[in-house]
Design a protein around this motif. Structure first.
Motif, PDB file in Angstrom:
ATOM      1  N   GLU A   3     -15.504 -33.978  99.326  1.00 48.57           N
ATOM      2  CA  GLU A   3     -15.145 -34.704  98.099  1.00 48.57           C
ATOM      3  C   GLU A   3     -14.956 -36.192  98.381  1.00 48.57           C
ATOM      4  OE1 GLU A   3     -11.566 -34.929  94.797  1.00 48.57           O
ATOM      5  OE2 GLU A   3     -11.920 -33.025  95.838  1.00 48.57           O
ATOM      6  N   LEU A  27     -17.300 -38.970  96.642  1.00 50.78           N
ATOM      7  CA  LEU A  27     -16.628 -39.966  95.814  1.00 50.78           C
ATOM      8  C   LEU A  27     -16.914 -41.380  96.313  1.00 50.78           C
ATOM      9  CD1 LEU A  27     -14.654 -40.483  93.474  1.00 50.78           C
ATOM     10  CD2 LEU A  27     -12.774 -40.241  95.119  1.00 50.78           C
ATOM     11  N   ARG A  34     -18.652 -44.342  94.007  1.00 49.07           N
ATOM     12  CA  ARG A  34     -18.015 -45.643  93.776  1.00 49.07           C
ATOM     13  C   ARG A  34     -18.928 -46.808  94.127  1.00 49.07           C
ATOM     14  NH1 ARG A  34     -12.164 -43.945  96.446  1.00 49.07           N
ATOM     15  NH2 ARG A  34     -11.192 -43.173  94.510  1.00 49.07           N
ATOM     16  N   VAL A  76     -16.511 -34.689  91.210  1.00 47.47           N
ATOM     17  CA  VAL A  76     -16.897 -36.094  91.207  1.00 47.47           C
ATOM     18  C   VAL A  76     -17.877 -36.378  90.069  1.00 47.47           C
ATOM     19  CG1 VAL A  76     -17.955 -37.951  92.548  1.00 47.47           C
ATOM     20  CG2 VAL A  76     -16.473 -36.287  93.687  1.00 47.47           C
ATOM     21  N   GLN A 123     -16.312 -37.402  86.936  1.00 45.16           N
ATOM     22  CA  GLN A 123     -15.736 -38.752  86.919  1.00 45.16           C
ATOM     23  C   GLN A 123     -16.803 -39.834  86.784  1.00 45.16           C
ATOM     24  OE1 GLN A 123     -12.889 -39.280  90.261  1.00 45.16           O
ATOM     25  NE2 GLN A 123     -12.953 -37.053  90.480  1.00 45.16           N
ATOM     26  N   TYR A 124     -18.054 -39.497  87.080  1.00 45.12           N
ATOM     27  CA  TYR A 124     -19.136 -40.488  87.068  1.00 45.12           C
ATOM     28  C   TYR A 124     -20.321 -39.950  86.265  1.00 45.12           C
ATOM     29  CZ  TYR A 124     -16.542 -43.096  90.566  1.00 45.12           C
ATOM     30  OH  TYR A 124     -15.590 -43.828  91.217  1.00 45.12           O
TER      31      TYR A 124
END
Length: 382
Positions: free
Chosen positions: A102, A106, A110, A130, A133-134
């Protein structure tokens, strides 16, 4: 004197800034030489013809890219993607499944990657987390089954190639005992063992396949020792679902035969190696990258087989007779065309119970959840 001290202080700040940047280098490895060559040869951007946006792809591997197996096969395809105009790739290798995965995924997200491929079953839930989140990044998870609007699951029907290698092994055994060094008792691995055993017994109904679990994906020493334990009970062909060529080496040292996995492992055991079940990920990776770049990509579950060339068998070893080669290649053509399905009934389990009725073909749901061994396999699914 004050002026001299100010100059010295400024110099120290510049030096400190440079060393600080050096410490912030990312963990992932990039194809720097190839990328630099692309940058040197690319035309300069102008107002009339702006440069195409760089398409960044990341890969996460569970074992070293030099494992000669699973991660090696994926990385061969990654290097081909790197050659494409406007594409840059990077990878992180030897990432344990779980929290470490993870963190790595991640970190890539980013940094603004356009696509991220996570290539081990245990990366499924970290990838899903992840991806949530994206939403603007496309995630591709290999060997799992969970999906999201921006995440697909993918694999290949390598069980088809396993069946073919089983046919070779069934013809070549003299003891009628074949060993199988297996990683973890998950449906992917169980399905492959079953397909191999069905291939063996299609040409040699008296043969049995003995299974030893290592609970590792990549541990050359452990995998080699597991192979030796099977050789000690009379196996004269060793097959594997492992990333290292350790089982191949063990077979050659004992003067018996072997069947590899992931890539052509003949260089590690040329006197033992009959063939391997192999991957050609480039075919699939080219397709999915093209679809993301042109906007046609859709989330789903991808499961290609022999008909696409994503799975295959390696060239036969010199010891494999021509009649065996011809028999196996004929079956390969039948499977690729859809004329033959590997899991067609009647198929019994170890207890003799019919699991797939006569004339019935197992559906994908049954194959993806397979947790039982077919008749002829000696071992437990745990």
């Amino acid at each position: 004197m004050r002026k001299l001290m100010l100059l010295l202080a400024a110099a120290l700040l510049v030096f400190g800034g440079l060393t600080g940047c050096e410490k912030e280098k990312p963990a992932e490895k990039t194809a720097t030489a190839e990328s630099a060559a692309k940058q040197d040869s690319a035309p300069a951007a102008t107002e009339e013809a702006p440069a195409e946006k760089e398409f960044k792809i990341g890969f996460v591997y569970v074992s070293p890219v030099g494992d000669a197996g699973w991660s090696y096969a994926h990385d061969q395809a990654r290097m081909e993607l790197e050659k494409r105009p406007g594409v840059t790739t990077s990878f992180v290798e030897s990432v344990p499944e779980g929290a470490d995965a993870e963190r790595v995924i991640l970190n890539m997200a980013r940094k603004g990657y356009d696509m991220i491929f996570t290539t081990s079953y245990g990366y499924m839930d970290p990838t899903l987390k992840v991806a949530g989140q994206y939403p603007d990044i496309t995630f591709m998870h290999c060997a799992g089954y969970k999906t999201a609007p921006n995440m697909s699951a993918y694999f290949g029907r390598v069980y088809q190639a396993r069946y073919l290698t089983g046919m070779v092994a069934g013809r070549m055994t003299k003891s009628n005992v074949l060993g199988y060094v297996a990683a973890f008792p998950i449906p992917e691995v169980i399905r492959g063992i079953n397909a191999f055993a069905l291939g063996v017994r299609s040409v040699n109904p008296d043969a049995q396949v003995r299974v030893v679990w290592t609970k590792t994906w990549y541990d050359p020493a452990t995998e080699k020792e597991a192979a030796k334990s099977l050789l000690d009970v009379g196996a004269d062909v060793i097959a594997q679902h492992q990333d290292s060529p350790g089982p191949q080496e063990a077979a050659q040292e004992r003067g018996v035969y072997s069947v590899g996995y992931n890539s052509d492992m003949s260089t590690f055991a040329p006197k033992a190696h009959l063939t391997s079940a192999v991957w050609n990920w480039q075919i699939f990776y080219d397709h999915v990258v093209d679809s993301v770049r042109d906007g046609s990509w859709q989330s789903g579950q991808y499961w290609w087989g022999l008909e696409h060339g994503i799975v295959d068998i390696a060239p036969f070893g010199d010891m494999v007779p021509q009649d065996v080669r011809d028999e196996v290649l004929a079956k390969k053509a039948d499977i690729a065309s859809g004329k033959v399905a590997v899991f067609t009934g009647p198929v019994k389990d170890q207890s003799g119970k019919i699991r797939i009725a006569e004339g019935e073909k197992a559906g994908d749901a049954a194959l993806l959840g397979m947790d039982w061994f077919v008749e002829g396999v000696v071992g437990t699914t745990e």
